[in-house]
Design a protein around this motif. Structure first.
Motif, PDB file in Angstrom:
ATOM      1  N   GLY A  22       0.809  -1.210   0.000  1.00  0.00           N
ATOM      2  CA  GLY A  22       0.000   0.000   0.000  1.00  0.00           C
ATOM      3  C   GLY A  22       0.845   1.265   0.000  1.00  0.00           C
ATOM      4  N   PHE A  23       2.124   1.115  -0.219  1.00  0.00           N
ATOM      5  CA  PHE A  23       3.076   2.233  -0.225  1.00  0.00           C
ATOM      6  C   PHE A  23       3.115   2.916  -1.589  1.00  0.00           C
ATOM      7  CE2 PHE A  23       7.743   3.536  -0.003  1.00  0.00           C
ATOM      8  CZ  PHE A  23       7.550   4.517   0.961  1.00  0.00           C
ATOM      9  N   ASP A  24       2.376   2.372  -2.550  1.00  0.00           N
ATOM     10  CA  ASP A  24       2.483   2.837  -3.931  1.00  0.00           C
ATOM     11  C   ASP A  24       2.044   4.285  -4.125  1.00  0.00           C
ATOM     12  OD1 ASP A  24      -0.039   1.838  -3.276  1.00  0.00           O
ATOM     13  OD2 ASP A  24      -0.494   1.233  -5.328  1.00  0.00           O
ATOM     14  N   THR A  25       0.986   4.734  -3.452  1.00  0.00           N
ATOM     15  CA  THR A  25       0.547   6.121  -3.654  1.00  0.00           C
ATOM     16  C   THR A  25       1.580   7.104  -3.108  1.00  0.00           C
ATOM     17  OG1 THR A  25      -0.760   6.028  -1.625  1.00  0.00           O
ATOM     18  CG2 THR A  25      -1.901   5.567  -3.690  1.00  0.00           C
ATOM     19  N   TYR A  26       2.178   6.775  -1.983  1.00  0.00           N
ATOM     20  CA  TYR A  26       3.252   7.612  -1.441  1.00  0.00           C
ATOM     21  C   TYR A  26       4.442   7.589  -2.396  1.00  0.00           C
ATOM     22  CZ  TYR A  26       6.867   9.329   1.728  1.00  0.00           C
ATOM     23  OH  TYR A  26       7.893  10.041   2.292  1.00  0.00           O
ATOM     24  N   PHE A  27       4.777   6.395  -2.867  1.00  0.00           N
ATOM     25  CA  PHE A  27       5.938   6.210  -3.740  1.00  0.00           C
ATOM     26  C   PHE A  27       5.828   7.036  -5.014  1.00  0.00           C
ATOM     27  CE2 PHE A  27       8.389   4.013  -7.025  1.00  0.00           C
ATOM     28  CZ  PHE A  27       9.609   3.849  -6.389  1.00  0.00           C
ATOM     29  N   VAL A  28       4.635   7.139  -5.575  1.00  0.00           N
ATOM     30  CA  VAL A  28       4.435   7.905  -6.802  1.00  0.00           C
ATOM     31  C   VAL A  28       4.879   9.356  -6.605  1.00  0.00           C
ATOM     32  CG1 VAL A  28       2.668   8.872  -8.334  1.00  0.00           C
ATOM     33  CG2 VAL A  28       2.644   6.443  -7.768  1.00  0.00           C
ATOM     34  N   ASP A  29       4.538   9.927  -5.468  1.00  0.00           N
ATOM     35  CA  ASP A  29       4.882  11.327  -5.210  1.00  0.00           C
ATOM     36  C   ASP A  29       6.294  11.537  -4.671  1.00  0.00           C
ATOM     37  OD1 ASP A  29       2.396  12.243  -6.007  1.00  0.00           O
ATOM     38  OD2 ASP A  29       1.560  12.138  -3.994  1.00  0.00           O
ATOM     39  N   HIS A  30       6.790  10.591  -3.868  1.00  0.00           N
ATOM     40  CA  HIS A  30       8.026  10.848  -3.116  1.00  0.00           C
ATOM     41  C   HIS A  30       9.088   9.758  -3.263  1.00  0.00           C
ATOM     42  CE1 HIS A  30       5.549  13.898  -1.262  1.00  0.00           C
ATOM     43  NE2 HIS A  30       4.673  12.971  -0.944  1.00  0.00           N
ATOM     44  N   THR A  31       8.855   8.755  -4.069  1.00  0.00           N
ATOM     45  CA  THR A  31       9.683   7.545  -4.124  1.00  0.00           C
ATOM     46  C   THR A  31       9.948   7.112  -2.684  1.00  0.00           C
ATOM     47  OG1 THR A  31      11.803   8.711  -4.364  1.00  0.00           O
ATOM     48  CG2 THR A  31      10.650   8.099  -6.390  1.00  0.00           C
ATOM     49  N   THR A  32      11.190   6.834  -2.329  1.00  0.00           N
ATOM     50  CA  THR A  32      11.457   6.448  -0.940  1.00  0.00           C
ATOM     51  C   THR A  32      12.051   7.609  -0.151  1.00  0.00           C
ATOM     52  OG1 THR A  32      13.600   5.536  -1.542  1.00  0.00           O
ATOM     53  CG2 THR A  32      11.736   4.002  -1.473  1.00  0.00           C
ATOM     54  N   GLY A  33      11.909   8.806  -0.676  1.00  0.00           N
ATOM     55  CA  GLY A  33      12.368   9.986   0.050  1.00  0.00           C
ATOM     56  C   GLY A  33      11.484  10.267   1.242  1.00  0.00           C
ATOM     57  N   VAL A  34      12.057  10.926   2.221  1.00  0.00           N
ATOM     58  CA  VAL A  34      11.302  11.247   3.431  1.00  0.00           C
ATOM     59  C   VAL A  34      10.514  12.526   3.195  1.00  0.00           C
ATOM     60  CG1 VAL A  34      11.476  11.833   5.861  1.00  0.00           C
ATOM     61  CG2 VAL A  34      12.995  10.114   4.888  1.00  0.00           C
ATOM     62  N   TYR A  35       9.211  12.408   3.309  1.00  0.00           N
ATOM     63  CA  TYR A  35       8.309  13.547   3.204  1.00  0.00           C
ATOM     64  C   TYR A  35       7.544  13.597   4.518  1.00  0.00           C
ATOM     65  CZ  TYR A  35       4.541  16.551   1.536  1.00  0.00           C
ATOM     66  OH  TYR A  35       3.649  17.573   1.384  1.00  0.00           O
ATOM     67  N   PRO A  36       7.812  14.602   5.350  1.00  0.00           N
ATOM     68  CA  PRO A  36       7.181  14.637   6.675  1.00  0.00           C
ATOM     69  C   PRO A  36       5.658  14.745   6.575  1.00  0.00           C
ATOM     70  CG  PRO A  36       8.897  16.312   6.472  1.00  0.00           C
ATOM     71  CD  PRO A  36       8.692  15.725   5.120  1.00  0.00           C
ATOM     72  N   ILE A  37       5.003  13.703   7.026  1.00  0.00           N
ATOM     73  CA  ILE A  37       3.550  13.627   6.915  1.00  0.00           C
ATOM     74  C   ILE A  37       3.018  12.818   8.093  1.00  0.00           C
ATOM     75  CG2 ILE A  37       3.620  11.556   5.495  1.00  0.00           C
ATOM     76  CD1 ILE A  37       1.382  12.733   3.808  1.00  0.00           C
ATOM     77  N   ALA A  38       1.880  13.216   8.609  1.00  0.00           N
ATOM     78  CA  ALA A  38       1.255  12.464   9.697  1.00  0.00           C
ATOM     79  C   ALA A  38       0.700  11.152   9.152  1.00  0.00           C
ATOM     80  CB  ALA A  38       0.129  13.287  10.319  1.00  0.00           C
ATOM     81  N   ALA A  39       0.489  10.204  10.038  1.00  0.00           N
ATOM     82  CA  ALA A  39      -0.079   8.920   9.621  1.00  0.00           C
ATOM     83  C   ALA A  39      -1.439   9.105   8.954  1.00  0.00           C
ATOM     84  CB  ALA A  39      -0.204   7.989  10.827  1.00  0.00           C
ATOM     85  N   SER A  40      -2.125  10.173   9.298  1.00  0.00           N
ATOM     86  CA  SER A  40      -3.431  10.469   8.713  1.00  0.00           C
ATOM     87  C   SER A  40      -3.327  11.049   7.306  1.00  0.00           C
ATOM     88  CB  SER A  40      -4.185  11.458   9.595  1.00  0.00           C
ATOM     89  OG  SER A  40      -3.456  12.672   9.685  1.00  0.00           O
TER      90      SER A  40
END
Length: 128
Positions: A22-40
């Motif tokens: 389920g990491f794919d939507t995050y990955f599309v925007d940020h790959t494996t880079g750290v993007y500070p975001i809340a769990a929500s």
């Protein structure tokens, strides 16, 4: 530290693992880079920092921030079983507790220096 943990956990993921987790939507925007975001899903913003210039208000804000961070670390510890994740999180949790204690001491010191009957209506930055 959290960014480093996330990087270590995600740096060698295959595309299949990314999709299945389920990491794919995050990955599309940020790959494996750290993007500070809340769990929500709410992105970090400096607007979360509250600073009034009033010692009492700011210390209460600091105390609340330390407690909220501790709760987040408690929840991560409930979900994680990897010692390489848990150990640094335990350290960060302990640090939040110590910060909370120090801010509490600072608050008591400020309150002791003010007129105890009126310290809620007193701004030490302006009122003498």
């Amino acid at each position: 530290m959290i960014g480093t943990i996330l990087y270590q956990l995600t740096r060698n993921l295959s595309i299949k693992e990314i999709k299945e987790s389920g990491f794919d939507t995050y990955f599309v925007d940020h790959t494996t880079g750290v993007y500070p975001i809340a769990a929500s899903g709410v992105p970090f913003t400096a607007a979360t920092f509250q600073s009034t210039g009033d010692a009492l208000g700011d210390l209460h804000e600091d105390l609340a921030a330390e407690q909220k961070a501790r709760v987040t670390y408690d929840n991560i510890l409930r979900l994680a079983d990897d010692p390489d994740v848990r150990d640094p999180i335990k350290f960060l949790r302990e640090r939040e507790i110590v910060h909370y204690q120090r801010f509490g001491e600072g608050l008591r010191m400020v309150q002791d220096m003010l007129d105890s009957k009126n310290f809620y209506a007193f701004n030490p930055s302006f009122d003498k």
